[in-house]
Each structure stands twice: as structure tokens, then as C-alpha cells.
Motif scaffolding. Structure first.
Motif, mmCIF file in Angstrom:
data_model
loop_
_atom_site.group_PDB
_atom_site.id
_atom_site.type_symbol
_atom_site.label_atom_id
_atom_site.label_comp_id
_atom_site.label_asym_id
_atom_site.label_seq_id
_atom_site.Cartn_x
_atom_site.Cartn_y
_atom_site.Cartn_z
ATOM 1 N N ILE A 79 5.875 -2.117 -4.180
ATOM 2 C CA ILE A 79 4.715 -3.001 -4.301
ATOM 3 C C ILE A 79 5.181 -4.450 -4.409
ATOM 4 C CG2 ILE A 79 2.782 -3.653 -5.791
ATOM 5 C CD1 ILE A 79 2.495 -0.652 -6.457
ATOM 6 N N GLY A 80 6.169 -4.703 -5.258
ATOM 7 C CA GLY A 80 6.719 -6.064 -5.386
ATOM 8 C C GLY A 80 7.410 -6.521 -4.112
ATOM 9 N N ALA A 81 8.074 -5.596 -3.431
ATOM 10 C CA ALA A 81 8.760 -5.948 -2.186
ATOM 11 C C ALA A 81 7.755 -6.382 -1.121
ATOM 12 C CB ALA A 81 9.594 -4.774 -1.688
ATOM 13 N N PHE A 99 0.825 -1.204 0.000
ATOM 14 C CA PHE A 99 0.000 0.000 0.000
ATOM 15 C C PHE A 99 0.864 1.260 0.000
ATOM 16 C CE2 PHE A 99 -2.609 3.229 2.221
ATOM 17 C CZ PHE A 99 -3.622 3.341 1.280
ATOM 18 N N ILE A 100 1.939 1.254 0.774
ATOM 19 C CA ILE A 100 2.862 2.397 0.771
ATOM 20 C C ILE A 100 3.471 2.553 -0.619
ATOM 21 C CG2 ILE A 100 5.065 3.263 1.693
ATOM 22 C CD1 ILE A 100 4.209 2.001 4.398
ATOM 23 N N GLY A 101 3.835 1.434 -1.243
ATOM 24 C CA GLY A 101 4.360 1.495 -2.605
ATOM 25 C C GLY A 101 3.345 2.061 -3.585
ATOM 26 N N PHE A 102 2.070 1.687 -3.417
ATOM 27 C CA PHE A 102 1.010 2.220 -4.266
ATOM 28 C C PHE A 102 0.891 3.730 -4.086
ATOM 29 C CE2 PHE A 102 -3.474 3.467 -4.554
ATOM 30 C CZ PHE A 102 -3.709 3.197 -5.897
ATOM 31 N N LEU A 103 0.956 4.198 -2.839
ATOM 32 C CA LEU A 103 0.875 5.636 -2.583
ATOM 33 C C LEU A 103 2.066 6.379 -3.190
ATOM 34 C CD1 LEU A 103 -0.342 5.658 1.134
ATOM 35 C CD2 LEU A 103 -1.684 6.112 -0.924
ATOM 36 N N VAL A 104 3.253 5.811 -3.043
ATOM 37 C CA VAL A 104 4.456 6.445 -3.599
ATOM 38 C C VAL A 104 4.361 6.502 -5.121
ATOM 39 C CG1 VAL A 104 6.948 6.134 -3.930
ATOM 40 C CG2 VAL A 104 5.950 5.884 -1.650
#
Length: 86
Positions: free
Chosen positions: A47-49, A22-27
């Protein structure tokens, strides 16, 4: 379907993987709006991580063990004898 919950996703592995993704999606979304491709791809890597971290934590035993699903209220199917004649 209130009675069909099997505890899906209520584990540390699932929560950690989803939060990181979710943090990756926001970034990625923020940098996409800012037209910064490097930041966007950094978000995609996050997101992959999240998926990788969740999988590793599940392998370490912090995920849910797979359980066969039970059908509640469904009729039980039985086999007829092979020599049934009418």
C-alpha cells in the motif's frame, strides 16, 4: 456535480499508484483473515509502495499539472472604493 470534473486521477501515475495500493489492500485483507501477520504487513508495505511509485511517476511528469480551480456560475466579488461614503 457533472460539470466540476477537472480530470482528477486520469493519469498514468494515478492509475499505477492506485492499482499497486489496491493489490496491497487485497493482500493485507487476505492475510488478515488467515491470521498471518507477516503477509498482512507485506500487504501494508505494498500500500505504501503504491503511494511512493505514484509520487515518483508524478515527479517524472506522468501526473497531472496543478491547475487553479475556476468557479463556474459564481458572482465575481469586487472591492468597493476605500473612500465610499453614503
Amino acid at each position: 456535480m457533472a460539470g466540476s470534473s477537472h480530470g482528477h486521477g486520469h493519469t498514468p501515475a494515478a492509475w499505477t499508484g492506485v492499482i499497486i495500493s489496491f493489490i496491497g489492500f487485497l493482500v493485507a485483507g487476505a492475510f488478515m483473515v488467515m491470521a498471518n501477520s507477516v503477509g498482512f504487513w507485506a500487504g501494508m508495505v505494498l500500500i505504501g509502495a503504491g503511494a511512493v511509485v505514484g509520487g515518483i511517476m508524478r515527479a517524472m511528469g506522468l501526473g497531472q499539472n496543478p491547475k487553479p480551480l475556476k468557479m463556474v456560475g459564481a458572482p465575481v466579488a469586487t472591492r468597493e472604493p476605500a473612500t465610499a461614503e453614503s
